[in-house]
Design an enzyme around this catalytic site. Structure first.
Site, PDB file in Angstrom:
ATOM      1  N   ASN A  65     -17.804  94.692  61.092  1.00  0.00           N
ATOM      2  CA  ASN A  65     -18.396  95.647  60.159  1.00  0.00           C
ATOM      3  C   ASN A  65     -19.543  94.969  59.405  1.00  0.00           C
ATOM      4  O   ASN A  65     -19.657  93.740  59.399  1.00  0.00           O
ATOM      5  CB  ASN A  65     -17.339  96.123  59.151  1.00  0.00           C
ATOM      6  CG  ASN A  65     -16.505  97.270  59.693  1.00  0.00           C
ATOM      7  OD1 ASN A  65     -17.006  98.124  60.427  1.00  0.00           O
ATOM      8  ND2 ASN A  65     -15.239  97.305  59.324  1.00  0.00           N
ATOM      9  N   CYS A  74     -14.979 100.376  67.387  1.00  0.00           N
ATOM     10  CA  CYS A  74     -16.154 101.150  66.988  1.00  0.00           C
ATOM     11  C   CYS A  74     -16.629 101.933  68.212  1.00  0.00           C
ATOM     12  O   CYS A  74     -17.080 101.339  69.200  1.00  0.00           O
ATOM     13  CB  CYS A  74     -17.244 100.204  66.499  1.00  0.00           C
ATOM     14  SG  CYS A  74     -18.742 101.068  66.029  1.00  0.00           S
ATOM     15  N   ASN A  76     -19.144 104.326  68.552  1.00  0.00           N
ATOM     16  CA  ASN A  76     -20.596 104.324  68.778  1.00  0.00           C
ATOM     17  C   ASN A  76     -21.059 102.924  69.182  1.00  0.00           C
ATOM     18  O   ASN A  76     -21.957 102.782  70.022  1.00  0.00           O
ATOM     19  CB  ASN A  76     -21.331 104.769  67.509  1.00  0.00           C
ATOM     20  CG  ASN A  76     -21.221 106.272  67.298  1.00  0.00           C
ATOM     21  OD1 ASN A  76     -21.123 107.038  68.260  1.00  0.00           O
ATOM     22  ND2 ASN A  76     -21.239 106.698  66.050  1.00  0.00           N
ATOM     23  N   GLU A 188     -17.464 105.178  55.954  1.00  0.00           N
ATOM     24  CA  GLU A 188     -16.925 104.109  56.816  1.00  0.00           C
ATOM     25  C   GLU A 188     -16.438 102.903  56.034  1.00  0.00           C
ATOM     26  O   GLU A 188     -17.203 102.301  55.267  1.00  0.00           O
ATOM     27  CB  GLU A 188     -17.990 103.654  57.817  1.00  0.00           C
ATOM     28  CG  GLU A 188     -17.780 104.232  59.188  1.00  0.00           C
ATOM     29  CD  GLU A 188     -18.627 103.536  60.238  1.00  0.00           C
ATOM     30  OE1 GLU A 188     -18.493 102.333  60.443  1.00  0.00           O
ATOM     31  OE2 GLU A 188     -19.450 104.249  60.843  1.00  0.00           O
ATOM     32  N   CYS A 198     -20.060 108.341  63.189  1.00  0.00           N
ATOM     33  CA  CYS A 198     -18.956 107.417  63.458  1.00  0.00           C
ATOM     34  C   CYS A 198     -18.228 107.932  64.708  1.00  0.00           C
ATOM     35  O   CYS A 198     -17.706 109.061  64.704  1.00  0.00           O
ATOM     36  CB  CYS A 198     -18.011 107.386  62.254  1.00  0.00           C
ATOM     37  SG  CYS A 198     -16.584 106.337  62.535  1.00  0.00           S
TER      38      CYS A 198
HETATM   39  N1  LIG Z   1     -15.895 100.830  60.150  1.00  0.00           N
HETATM   40  C1  LIG Z   1     -14.834 101.147  61.051  1.00  0.00           C
HETATM   41  C2  LIG Z   1     -15.058 100.734  62.454  1.00  0.00           C
HETATM   42  C3  LIG Z   1     -16.326 101.257  62.994  1.00  0.00           C
HETATM   43  C4  LIG Z   1     -16.275 102.724  63.339  1.00  0.00           C
HETATM   44  C5  LIG Z   1     -17.518 103.151  63.962  1.00  0.00           C
HETATM   45  N2  LIG Z   1     -18.764 103.090  63.386  1.00  0.00           N
HETATM   46  C6  LIG Z   1     -17.404 104.061  65.141  1.00  0.00           C
HETATM   47  O1  LIG Z   1     -18.430 104.518  65.655  1.00  0.00           O
HETATM   48  O2  LIG Z   1     -16.302 104.303  65.604  1.00  0.00           O
HETATM   49  C7  LIG Z   1     -13.519 100.516  60.592  1.00  0.00           C
HETATM   50  O3  LIG Z   1     -13.507  99.408  60.027  1.00  0.00           O
HETATM   51  O4  LIG Z   1     -12.499 101.128  60.849  1.00  0.00           O
END
Ligand SMILES: N[C@@H](CCC[C@H](N)C(=O)O)C(=O)O
Length: 257
Positions: A65, A74, A76, A188, A198
């Site tokens: 992150n 993640c 995306n 997020e 996301c």
């Molecule tokens: N910030 C999220 C993980 C990332 C999610 C993301 N941007 C996506 O596209 O799925 C976490 O720490 O759970």
């Protein structure tokens, strides 16, 4: 030592990508990762992703992150990593790779990357929200004033509140447009702000809407601030399987630090 990086975005969820097949990146340097992701003093991104060698599969994904901590899946980022792997010549139009939540299959066609997500067998239905894990934890709740709603303030309150506390959850606010279309804005965890999209969140919203009978469709369009994603799935005895996240993933620029 100089480090080449690539910046990618998938519906506005943006990532610094590094080819770490030679294990040259300092993986435990949380400060370095957060500095690279900083939007004023660094490259600027919602996360940083390493593409690493895998003995049996096309590659391995390591995701951080923007706060510099390694995190859960993640969606995306996974789609962008597939586009990066294609650019590096690691794959052609198909990929199988390992991420923190297991194996992922992917197909790339031009700018569009289809990424298979984990099966989901547990969807918690609460009075005002739904909670599920699509590789990352997601709280999903309706918000009809979605255009004017303070996503950062309310998202942060839910993310740090009971029952999530410090470990946290991502928080998705949803407005129904039609049986097949939902508008989503996501706070997020690890970015600690709203992002433009996301992928695991869009996936969570699609499955949650089906689980609470807001749709009977199994191909859902999610309108997010950075564009449009689609999620398709099959359901068998409460198990959501063959779940695919579909959308554009594009190179923004390449640089050296
Ligand atoms: N910030 C999220 C993980 C990332 C999610 C993301 N941007 C996506 O596209 O799925 C976490 O720490 O759970």
């Amino acid at each position: 030592m100089q480090q080449t990086f690539y910046k990618y975005q998938g519906t506005g969820n943006d990532f610094v990508m590094i080819d770490n097949r030679q294990q040259t990146f300092d993986k435990n340097n949380t400060k370095l990762v957060s500095a690279l992701c900083d939007r004023r003093f660094g490259i600027g991104a919602d996360g940083l992703i390493l593409l690493e060698h895998h003995d049996n599969l096309d590659f391995k994904m390591v995701y951080y992150n923007a706060d510099g901590n390694e995190s859960s899946m993640c969606g995306n980022g996974g789609r962008c990593l597939v586009a990066f792997a294609k650019q590096l010549g690691v794959i052609d139009d198909k990929a199988v790779f390992e991420a923190i939540d297991g194996l992922h299959h992917a197909i790339i066609d031009g700018d569009i990357v289809k990424l298979q997500m984990v099966d989901v067998d547990t969807i918690e239905k609460h009075e005002n929200h739904v909670f599920l894990d699509t590789g990352s934890p997601h709280h999903v709740q309706f918000e009809n004033r979605i255009d004017v709603f303070d996503i950062k303030k309310e998202g942060s309150r839910i993310r740090y509140g009971e029952p999530y506390n410090e470990a946290g959850s991502n928080v998705n606010f949803v407005k129904k447009v039609s049986d097949q279309i939902f508008t989503v804005r996501t706070y997020e965890r690890g970015v600690e702000n709203e992002t433009l999209s996301c992928g695991t969140g869009a996936t969570a919203v699609a499955l949650a809407m089906h689980a609470i009978n807001e749709t009977t469709d199994n191909l859902i369009t999610l309108q997010v601030p950075g564009g449009e994603l689609q999620v398709s799935f099959e359901v068998e005895n409460g198990l959501y399987k063959n779940v695919w996240l579909i959308g554009a993933a594009k190179l923004v620029f390449k640089g050296v630090i």
